[in-house]
Design an enzyme around this catalytic site. Structure first.
Site, PDB file in Angstrom:
ATOM      1  N   ASP A 110       0.854  -1.181   0.000  1.00 20.38           N
ATOM      2  CA  ASP A 110       0.000   0.000   0.000  1.00 20.38           C
ATOM      3  C   ASP A 110       0.896   1.239   0.000  1.00 20.38           C
ATOM      4  O   ASP A 110       2.046   1.179   0.436  1.00 20.38           O
ATOM      5  CB  ASP A 110      -0.882  -0.028   1.261  1.00 20.38           C
ATOM      6  CG  ASP A 110      -1.952   1.046   1.216  1.00 20.38           C
ATOM      7  OD1 ASP A 110      -2.264   1.517   0.116  1.00 20.38           O
ATOM      8  OD2 ASP A 110      -2.462   1.393   2.290  1.00 20.38           O
ATOM      9  N   ASP A 122      -5.043  -2.528   5.234  1.00 20.62           N
ATOM     10  CA  ASP A 122      -5.388  -1.966   6.544  1.00 20.62           C
ATOM     11  C   ASP A 122      -6.888  -1.959   6.822  1.00 20.62           C
ATOM     12  O   ASP A 122      -7.303  -1.773   7.959  1.00 20.62           O
ATOM     13  CB  ASP A 122      -4.847  -0.540   6.678  1.00 20.62           C
ATOM     14  CG  ASP A 122      -5.398   0.402   5.609  1.00 20.62           C
ATOM     15  OD1 ASP A 122      -6.172  -0.071   4.742  1.00 20.62           O
ATOM     16  OD2 ASP A 122      -5.061   1.593   5.633  1.00 20.62           O
ATOM     17  N   ASP A 176      -9.861  -5.064   2.648  1.00 21.85           N
ATOM     18  CA  ASP A 176      -8.623  -5.680   2.193  1.00 21.85           C
ATOM     19  C   ASP A 176      -8.537  -7.145   2.596  1.00 21.85           C
ATOM     20  O   ASP A 176      -7.623  -7.856   2.169  1.00 21.85           O
ATOM     21  CB  ASP A 176      -7.406  -4.939   2.770  1.00 21.85           C
ATOM     22  CG  ASP A 176      -7.264  -3.534   2.208  1.00 21.85           C
ATOM     23  OD1 ASP A 176      -7.611  -3.354   1.034  1.00 21.85           O
ATOM     24  OD2 ASP A 176      -6.813  -2.636   2.942  1.00 21.85           O
TER      25      ASP A 176
END
Length: 1007
Positions: free
Chosen positions: A393, A653, A657
Site C-alpha cells: 500500500d 489496513d 482488504d
C-alpha cells in the site's frame, strides 16, 4: 482563538447577509466560470431528510418477532425515532448502571470478534498426530505387545523409551508454540481500543470489549467508533467508514444517525446509544455472511509431508528387505528379527522433525515480535522467506500519511515571496482542532507559534464543504492595519480575486495547476486583501492571488533505502494504491520505484489496443504499481501473480482488504489496521513503514535456513541409520539393541532443538524448498556416514589392527570376535552418536564448516551430548540391553576415527555442488525457461499448484499448526462490503429491534 471570537461559516466576499441558494452558490459559479481546470470535484454526500416515525407496536410489551422487524406497518426500520430505540433497549440517556452492564455483558457477550481458543491438552497431543509420530507409536506397540514371546518378557525398556521420546518432543514443541501464542496474544491485547462510556451517571474510559447494547458512549475527532450506535448528540460530526462501506469520503452525521464499529471520527464530537456489539455489529455480521478463501493444507505442511514420505519410503524399503532376508533367508526367530526392525523404525524416523520446525518457527515468531511484526499464522514465516513480489500500500506504508507542503514547487503571482505565501496561508489555518491541510500548512512554518505571532485575530471562518475555503481577518500588531487572507480550492479562490487579476495570471495559474495535477500534487490557492477601515466585517480592497501551494504525502525517510534493500533480497516491490494514477507515478519516481503505473481498470479491460503487452499477465509483471485500486482489484492482482508462479505478500489496513490478505501467501496488516485486516492477515505490524516488512523478510530467511539445514540433516540421518544397520544385519547378522538407538535419537533431538537459535546467514534471493537438492545431499551424506561405520566394523571384525596397534581388546578373542559382542555394540553406538551429530556443522554452512561460527547454544548442546555419549560408553553396562562398557582407549579410537571421517565431509558437500546440485539447478532453469517461452508463444501463463490438500498424506500434516491458523482466519471477506446509505439506516434499526427482543427475553432482575 479567544473565546469572544465566534467562528462563522465562510461565505461569499460580498453580500454576506444575503441568503445563499443553489443557483447563486459560489460552488456553482466556480464550476461554470472558473478558468482553471480542476482535478477533483468535491461533492456533498448529504442525505435527504426523512421525517421520523414511531414504531406501531405496544412498546410496553416489546414482544417483537422476526417477521415484525420487516413489517413497516408496525416498525418503519428506516425512520424509527430515537426515543423508541431507548424504549426497545430499556435504557436512558443517563446510561446504564454497572450492575446492569455486567448483566447485559453475560447476555450479549464481549464487544469483539471472538477467536477460537485452542485446548491446551489437544494442542499438546497434536504433536503426536502425524505419520512420523504414528510410526513411532506403532513401534511402541510392537515393543510392548508383539515382543512378548519365545520366553522373553515384553520390551518394557524400549516401550518406555519411545513414549518418553514422544512426550519430550511434544513437550518442547508445546512449550515453545504456547509461549509464542501467548506472546502474540499479549501484543494483540495491547492494541485493544478504549471507549468513553457513561455508567452510574458518570463518564469513564473502559476497554471497548465490555460495551453492551444500551450503553451511552462518546467519541471525538480521531477516535475509533467502538460499537454500532445511534447518535443522540452530534456537533459537526464527520465519519470515515471507507473500511466498512467503501465510501471514499467521510460522511457527515447528525443526531439520530447511525455510526458503525470500526469507523473513524474525522471531525467533531458526538454521543450515542450502543445498539449492537461484537458479532452482531454491521462488521461482525458481514464477517459471518461472507466466506473466506483459506487453504486446507499450508505450504509447510506439504513440505513436511514430502520429507516424511521420503523417510517413510526409505524405511519401508529396508524393513521389507529385512523381513525377507532375516526371516526367509536367515530363518531367524520371530523375536530376534523384531529387534532389528525396531532399530530401523526408531532410528530412521525423524520423530523430532515436526517439533524442531515448529520450535524454530515459534522462536522466530518471538524474535520478529521484538521488531514490531506480530506473526498470527506461524507457518507464514516460512512462506515469507520465499516471497518474490511484495504488493505494498502507498499511504502510511511507503509514505508518511501526513500531508506536507512541497516548498520547492511553491508558485508566486505577486511581490510576495514563497515564505510569505506560507506564512499568510498559515494565518488562514486553524492552530487547534486542525484538519490535515491546516496541519500541513502550519507545520511548514517549522515554528507553529508563528501562525499567530504578531497578529491579533479578529474573525476566522473555517473550511466547510460548500465554500471550500478558509478565511481569516486580523490586525497586524506592528502597523495596526487590518488584513484578510483566504486559502482554498483554486477555482473558488480565483473567482474571489478582483485585484491585479489579468489574463496572464489566470493562464499561469491554469498551467501550474495542470502541472501539479500531472504530478499528483494537490493545489491550494492563497489570496490576500487589505481593509482600509476599522470594521473587520466590512469589505476590503479586493482579493489578490499571491501564491499556489503544492500539497502531497511525502515518502517516509527510510522507504527508498528499504525498497533498495528489498530488491537486493530479490523481492520486487509493487505499489498498490487507491490514490490517483498521477499521485502514484509521482510517488514512484520519488522513491526510485519506477513510474510504470497503470489504472486498476486494466485488470478488467486488459491491455489497451496498440499496447506493447499482448496479455494482461505481461502487463502485471511489467507494472511498478496500480492506482485507483479497490479491494477486489487487490484480490485479482494477488491471484494472477500467484498464477504466474510467484509467492506474493500483500499489505492492507481495512476490512475490505481482507480477501486479498487472506488470498496472498503472506497477508500483512499494516500499523493502524482494522480488526478485520488483522484477523485476515498472517503478520500484523505495530510500527508504520515498509522497513518492518523488509526486516521480517530477512528474519524469515534466517529461520528458513535453519529449517533447511535441519531437513538435510534429518533425511541424512534417516539414510545413515537405516542403510547402515540393514547392511550390517545382512552382512554380519548384526543385532543392535533398539534401546541404544533411542538414546541416540534422544541426544540428537536435544542438540538439534538449539538450531532454532543458530547463527546463520540469510539468502540473498527468495528461498524455496528444492526437495531434490535436499534429498540429494541427504543421500550423499547418509551413504558416506554409513561407510564410516561399516568400515570400522569390518576393520574390527576382519582384522586385528586396533588390537595390535593400540593394545585394546573386546570380550571375544581377537581372531574370533562375536559379531554381536556387547562391547562391539557400544563401539558402534559411540561412533554413530558422535559423527551423526557432527554432521549438523556441515549442513549448516555454505563453505567450510569452520568458516561459519555456530551459536553458543548449538555448540554447548553438542559438547554436552557428546560428553553424555562418552560417559555412557565408559560406564554403561546395562543388563536390560545388549551392551557393555568399553575402555578409554576404545573411546579415544572412536573419537579419532570420527574426526578423520568428519573432515572430508565438506569435500563431499563441494563435490555435490559441482556435480549433482549443479545439474539439478541447470535442469530447473531449463524447465523454467521452456515454460516462459511457451507462455510467451501461447499466451497461457505458467501455473503453480495452490496450497490445497493434494492428497490425504499432505492433509495429515495440516493440523500441526492449525491452532494458530484457525485463530488467524476467524475473520475473512470474500467480496467488498458496500451498502447504500438508506440500507445503513435500516440495518441499525434492525439491530436495535433485535437487541430489544433479546432484552425482552432477559428482563432486568429486581434489585
Amino acid at each position: 482563538m479567544s473565546p469572544s471570537i465566534a467562528e462563522k461559516e465562510a461565505g461569499p466576499p460580498t453580500g454576506a447577509d444575503t441568503p445563499i441558494d443553489e443557483k447563486s452558490s459560489p460552488v456553482e459559479n466556480a464550476s461554470d466560470d472558473a478558468p482553471v481546470k480542476k482535478k477533483h470535484e468535491y461533492k456533498d454526500f448529504g442525505h435527504d431528510e426523512v421525517k421520523a416515525t414511531h414504531a406501531n407496536v405496544d412498546m410496553s410489551q416489546i414482544e417483537l418477532k422476526a417477521d415484525d422487524l420487516y413489517d413497516k406497518e408496525k416498525v418503519d426500520l428506516e425512520t424509527i425515532v430515537i426515543d423508541d430505540v431507548f424504549t426497545l433497549l430499556q435504557c436512558t440517556p443517563e446510561g446504564l448502571s454497572t450492575t446492569e452492564a455486567q448483566r447485559r455483558l453475560e447476555i450479549f457477550g464481549p464487544n469483539k470478534l471472538e477467536s477460537e481458543e485452542q485446548n491446551a491438552f489437544l494442542q499438546f497431543l497434536s504433536f503426536m498426530w502425524n505419520p512420523l509420530s504414528w510410526v513411532m507409536e506403532a513401534a511402541s506397540l510392537v515393543a510392548i505387545a508383539l515382543s512378548n514371546g519365545e520366553g522373553r518378557a515384553p520390551d518394557w525398556q524400549d516401550f518406555a523409551g519411545i513414549i518418553a521420546l514422544l512426550f519430550i518432543n511434544s513437550g518442547i514443541g508445546f512449550y515453545e508454540e504456547r509461549g509464542a501464542g501467548n506472546a502474540v496474544k499479549a501484543l494483540m491485547d495491547s492494541l485493544a481500543p478504549k471507549a468513553k462510556v457513561r455508567r452510574d451517571g458518570s463518564w469513564s474510559e473502559v476497554e471497548s470489549s465490555i460495551l453492551v447494547p444500551g450503553d451511552m458512549i462518546s467519541f471525538k475527532i480521531g477516535d475509533i467508533v467502538p460499537a454500532d450506535c445511534r447518535l443522540t448528540e452530534a456537533i459537526n460530526v464527520s465519519i470515515d467508514q471507507a473500511a466498512l462501506t467503501g465510501e471514499s469520503l467521510p460522511v457527515g452525521k447528525k443526531e439520530t444517525d447511525q455510526c458503525f464499529s470500526g469507523s473513524t471520527c474525522k471531525q467533531g464530537e458526538a454521543e450515542g446509544v450502543v445498539i449492537s456489539t461484537g458479532a452482531n455489529t454491521f462488521f461482525g455480521r458481514a464477517a459471518s455472511l461472507v466466506g473466506q478463501d483459506d487453504d486446507s493444507t499450508g505450504h509447510l505442511q506439504k513440505i513436511l509431508a514430502q520429507i516424511g514420505t521420503f523417510c517413510l519410503v526409505t524405511i519401508g524399503i529396508f524393513v521389507i528387505a529385512e523381513i525377507f532376508v532375516l526371516y526367509a533367508g536367515f530363518r531367524w526367530s520371530y523375536r530376534s528379527g523384531l529387534d532389528n526392525i525396531l532399530v530401523l523404525l526408531i532410528g530412521g524416523i525423524p520423530i523430532a522433525m515436526p517439533t524442531v520446525l515448529s520450535v524454530t518457527l515459534a522462536v522466530g515468531a518471538q524474535q520478529l515480535a521484538k521488531h514490531k511484526a506480530i506473526v498470527t499464522r506461524i507457518t507464514a514465516i516460512e512462506e515469507l522467506a520465499g516471497v518474490t513480489i511484495l504488493c505494498s500500500d502507498k499511504t502510511g506504508t511507503l509514505t508518511t500519511n501526513k500531508l506536507t507542503i512541497d516548498r520547492s514547487t511553491i508558485k508566486t503571482y505577486s511581490s510576495f515571496s514563497a515564505d510569505d505565501v506560507i506564512l499568510f496561508s498559515a494565518y488562514a489555518s486553524r492552530t487547534e482542532n486542525q484538519d490535515a491541510i491546516d496541519a500541513s500548512v502550519v507545520g511548514a512554518l517549522g515554528d507553529v507559534s508563528r501562525a499567530r505571532a504578531g497578529i491579533k485575530l479578529l474573525d476566522f471562518k473555517p473550511f466547510n464543504p460548500v465554500d471550500k475555503r478558509t478565511e481569516i481577518t486580523y490586525r497586524e500588531e506592528a502597523t495596526g492595519k487590518l488584513r484578510r487572507v483566504t486559502k482554498g480550492m483554486t477555482g473558488i479562490i480565483i473567482e474571489l480575486c478582483t485585484r491585479n487579476k489579468t489574463e496572464e495570471i489566470e493562464n499561469r495559474l491554469e498551467a501550474d495547476v495542470e502541472e501539479f495535477a500531472a504530478r499528483g500534487l494537490r493545489a491550494l490557492a492563497v489570496a490576500y486583501e487589505e481593509l482600509d477601515h476599522e470594521d473587520h466585517e466590512g469589505e476590503g480592497n479586493g482579493f489578490e492571488l499571491i501564491g499556489l501551494l503544492a500539497i502531497f504525502d511525502p515518502p517516509r525517510d527510510d522507504t527508498k533505502q528499504t525498497i533498495d534493500d528489498a530488491m537486493a533480497f530479490g523481492v520486487k516491490v509493487k505499489m498498490v494504491t487507491g490514490d490517483q494514477l498521477a499521485i502514484a507515478k509521482e510517488t514512484g519516481r520519488r522513491l526510485g520505484l519506477g513510474d510504470h503505473m497503470y489504472p486498476a481498470k486494466v485488470l478488467k479491460d486488459g491491455p489497451p489496443p496498440g499496447s506493447k503487452f499482448r496479455t494482461l499477465d505481461e502487463m502485471i509483471m511489467d507494472a511498478d504499481g496500480f492506482a485507483g485500486v479497490f479491494p477486489e482489484h487487490k484480490f485479482e492482482i494477488v491471484k494472477r501473480l500467484q498464477g504466474l508462479g510467484h509467492l506474493c505478500a500483500m499489505t492492507g489496513d481495512g476490512a475490505n482488504d481482507a480477501p486479498a490478505l487472506s488470498r496472498a501467501n503472506v497477508g500483512i496488516a499494516v500499523e493502524g489496521a482494522t480488526d478485520a485486516a488483522r484477523g485476515a492477515a498472517d503478520i500484523v505490524l505495530t510500527e508504520p513503514g515498509l522497513s518492518t516488512i523488509v526486516h521480517a523478510i530477512r528474519g524469515s530467511r534466517i529461520i528458513f535456513q535453519r529449517m533447511r539445514n535441519y531437513a538435510i540433516y534429518a533425511c541424512a540421518v534417516t539414510i545413515r541409520i537405516v542403510v547402515c544397520f540393514a547392511v550390517l544385519s545382512f552382512c554380519y547378522r548384526f543385532q543392535f539393541p533398539p534401546f541404544m538407538v533411542l538414546i541416540i535419537a534422544l541426544l540428537n533431538d536435544g542438540t538439534i532443538m538449539t538450531l532454532s537459535v543458530d547463527r546463520v546467514l540469510p539468502s540473498s534471493t527468495p528461498d524455496s524448498w528444492d526437495l531434490a537438492e535436499i534429498f540429494a545431499y541427504a543421500v550423499a551424506y547418509g551413504i558416506y556416514l554409513t561407510l564410516s561405520t561399516i568400515i570400522l566394523v569390518v576393520v574390527i571384525l576382519e582384522t586385528s589392527f586396533f588390537q595390535d596397534k593400540f593394545g585394546v581388546h573386546l570380550n571375544s578373542p581377537p581372531h574370533h570376535i562375536d559379531h554381536n559382542d556387547k562391547q562391539l555394540h557400544m563401539i558402534v553406538y559411540l561412533q554413530v552418536a558422535i559423527i551423526s551429530q557432527a554432521l549438523i556443522f556441515v549442513t549448516r554452512s555454505h563453505s567450510f564448516f569452520f568458516m561459519e561460527r555456530p551459536s553458543v547454544a548449538l555448540m554447548g548442546a553438542f559438547c554436552l551430548a557428546q560428553l553424555v555419549s562418552s560417559v555412557i560408553a565408559a560406564w554403561g553396562s546395562w543388563g536390560f540391553t545388549n551392551i557393555e562398557k568399553i575402555s578409554g582407549a576404545w573411546i579415544g579410537i572412536v573419537w579419532v576415527w570420527d574426526i578423520i571421517w568428519f573432515l572430508p565431509l565438506d569435500l563431499v558437500k563441494f563435490a555435490m555442488k559441482a556435480t549433482v546440485i549443479k545439474y539439478l539447478r541447470e535442469r530447473h532453469e531449463r524447465q523454467t525457461a521452456e515454460a516462459t517461452r511457451q507462455s510467451s508463444e501461447t499466451g497461457v501463463p505458467m501455473t503453480r499448484t495452490q496450497s490445497r490438500a493434494a492428497s490425504i498424506n499432505q492433509s495429515l500434516y495440516s493440523n500441526r499448526t492449525s491452532f494458530i491458523r484457525r485463530a488467524a482466519r476467524k475473520v475473512g471477506f470474500g467480496q467488498k462490503v458496500r451498502v447504500k446509505a438508506e440500507e445503513l439506516q435500516r440495518f441499525s434499526s434492525i439491530q436495535a429491534a433485535q437487541t430489544g427482543q433479546t432484552l425482552a427475553r432477559h428482563p432486568s432482575r429486581p434489585a
